[in-house]
Scaffold this active site. Structure first.
Site, mmCIF file in Angstrom:
data_model
loop_
_atom_site.group_PDB
_atom_site.id
_atom_site.type_symbol
_atom_site.label_atom_id
_atom_site.label_comp_id
_atom_site.label_asym_id
_atom_site.label_seq_id
_atom_site.Cartn_x
_atom_site.Cartn_y
_atom_site.Cartn_z
ATOM 1 N N HIS A 134 0.798 -1.246 0.000
ATOM 2 C CA HIS A 134 0.000 0.000 0.000
ATOM 3 C C HIS A 134 0.822 1.283 0.000
ATOM 4 O O HIS A 134 0.517 2.240 0.709
ATOM 5 C CB HIS A 134 -0.976 -0.007 1.167
ATOM 6 N N HIS B 119 -10.221 2.520 -1.036
ATOM 7 C CA HIS B 119 -10.375 1.393 -0.103
ATOM 8 C C HIS B 119 -11.627 1.557 0.767
ATOM 9 O O HIS B 119 -11.581 1.362 1.982
ATOM 10 C CB HIS B 119 -9.129 1.287 0.771
ATOM 11 N N GLU C 261 -12.007 -3.075 -4.731
ATOM 12 C CA GLU C 261 -10.945 -2.122 -5.037
ATOM 13 C C GLU C 261 -10.493 -2.318 -6.482
ATOM 14 O O GLU C 261 -9.815 -3.288 -6.806
ATOM 15 C CB GLU C 261 -9.771 -2.324 -4.094
#
Length: 378
Positions: free
Chosen positions: A134, A208, A342
């Site tokens: 991430h 997200h 996502e």
């Protein structure tokens, strides 16, 4: 009552009447209109954080904050016309900026999902990151974004911008990212991504948000019926590391090619999280905007359609959500209490040549679009 007290009483009554009348007029004037409100909700690291509330003509609302370019609330009607929030969120900025925030509604980058061993090579040069997941230890979800309102006919929109400097979290290049969030009067939340760079760099952006289409009436999402327009998924090895193989969904718990409840096969998923955390390779690989997934919640009648130009979508069932962390209105979060869809390129693409390209080069402009469309079945 003496004359002085009577006069004070009349003034007080008149003021109260005017305040009520003004509030009524504001509500009356806002009915059937699209508008945006702005407020400062606090500071993070000495920088003001703004919250925008977007409302369309039907009464649907979307809230955004400049910390993490995050979607903090989406309020839509159910089949009875009742308005409820359909995403997880927090009551305070400190919770969003806290270490226990699991990316609720955040924009994720510079590279969403995973890069194996925190390393990659571009044009013969190796780069090492601060984290394998991430976007690094302090990714886009932990940054303060610049923002402004965008004027559009019959729509409300917010543009957020962030300059990720060369070397940030180990990535090369000054990367300028612009994200536009648009709420339409047909209850579409449109997310447009745009980016440029002065050095070749990997780039995978996503949002997200955690959805619970029951509006909180059901603490789990296991009864929500899901369809994913994909015939294949990415095989994973240890944990959620991608092996590079793309597997047929047939005869696996990952087969959502036709609608089925999320909970139907969840106990058969032998992932480290004992729940879904899987990347689907969508049928569409053309960069065109197409329907990627659809979710229907029987209790509320709400339906969510997800459109994207991306080649993949990650389906995650909130496997790490814990009751120890309180969400909006102090309600505890629950394992499998929400799901994520996502839209993004495949994990570890930078180290997997067979996967679609994720390298953005100077002189090129990255663009991507995702639409979350909210509908109701009566």
């Amino acid at each position: 009552m003496n004359k002085l007290k009577f006069t004070a009483y009349l003034l007080s009554f008149s003021l109260s009447f005017l305040l009520v009348e003004d509030a009524f007029s504001q509500n009356l004037n806002s009915a059937g209109k699209s508008f945006i409100t702005t407020e400062t909700i606090g500071q993070v690291e000495g920088h003001d954080v703004l919250q925008y509330t977007l409302q369309n003509k039907t009464g649907m609302k979307v809230q955004l904050i400049t910390y993490g370019a995050a979607i903090t609330n989406i309020v839509t009607p159910d089949k009875f016309g009742e308005m409820n929030s359909v995403v997880l969120g927090f009551d305070s900025l400190s919770d969003y900026a806290g270490s226990q925030n699991q990316l609720l509604g955040s924009t994720v980058g510079r590279v969403a999902n995973r890069i194996s061993n925190k390393k990659f090579t571009i044009d013969g040069k190796e780069y090492t990151l601060t984290s394998d997941i991430h976007g690094g230890a302090k990714g886009f979800d932990k940054r303060i974004w610049s923002s402004k309102k965008i004027s559009r006919k019959n729509e409300v929109a917010i543009e957020m911008t962030y300059l990720s400097k060369d070397g940030e979290e180990g990535f090369p290049g000054n990367l300028l990212v612009t994200i536009t969030f648009t709420l339409t009067n047909s209850n579409d939340l449109v997310i447009d991504y745009k980016a440029t760079t002065n050095k070749a760099t990997p780039l995978v952006l996503t949002n997200h948000s955690y959805f619970n289409l029951s509006g909180g009436k059901n603490t789990k999402i296991l009864d929500t019926e899901l369809t994913v327009y994909a015939d294949k998924y990415l095989e994973y090895g240890d944990g959620s590391t991608i092996t590079g193989k793309i597997i047929d969904v047939k005869a696996t718990p990952f087969d959502f090619s036709s609608s089925k409840p999320i909970g139907k096969d969840i106990d058969k998923v032998q992932q480290y999280t004992n729940g879904y955390d899987v990347t689907f390779a969508l049928r569409n690989q053309s960069d065109k905007l197409v329907l990627a997934a659809k979710a229907f919640e029987p209790l509320s009648g709400r339906e969510l359609e997800v459109y994207t130009t991306e080649p993949g979508v990650v389906f995650y069932t909130g496997n790490w959500l814990s009751e120890k962390l309180k969400g909006r209105n102090g309600v505890p979060n629950t394992k499998n209490g929400a799901f994520c869809l996502e839209t993004q390129h495949y994990p570890n693409s930078i180290n997997t040549p067979a996967f679609p390209n994720t390298i953005l080069r100077p002189g090129k402009t990255f663009t991507s679009k995702t639409i979350y469309r909210f509908l109701v079945r009566k």
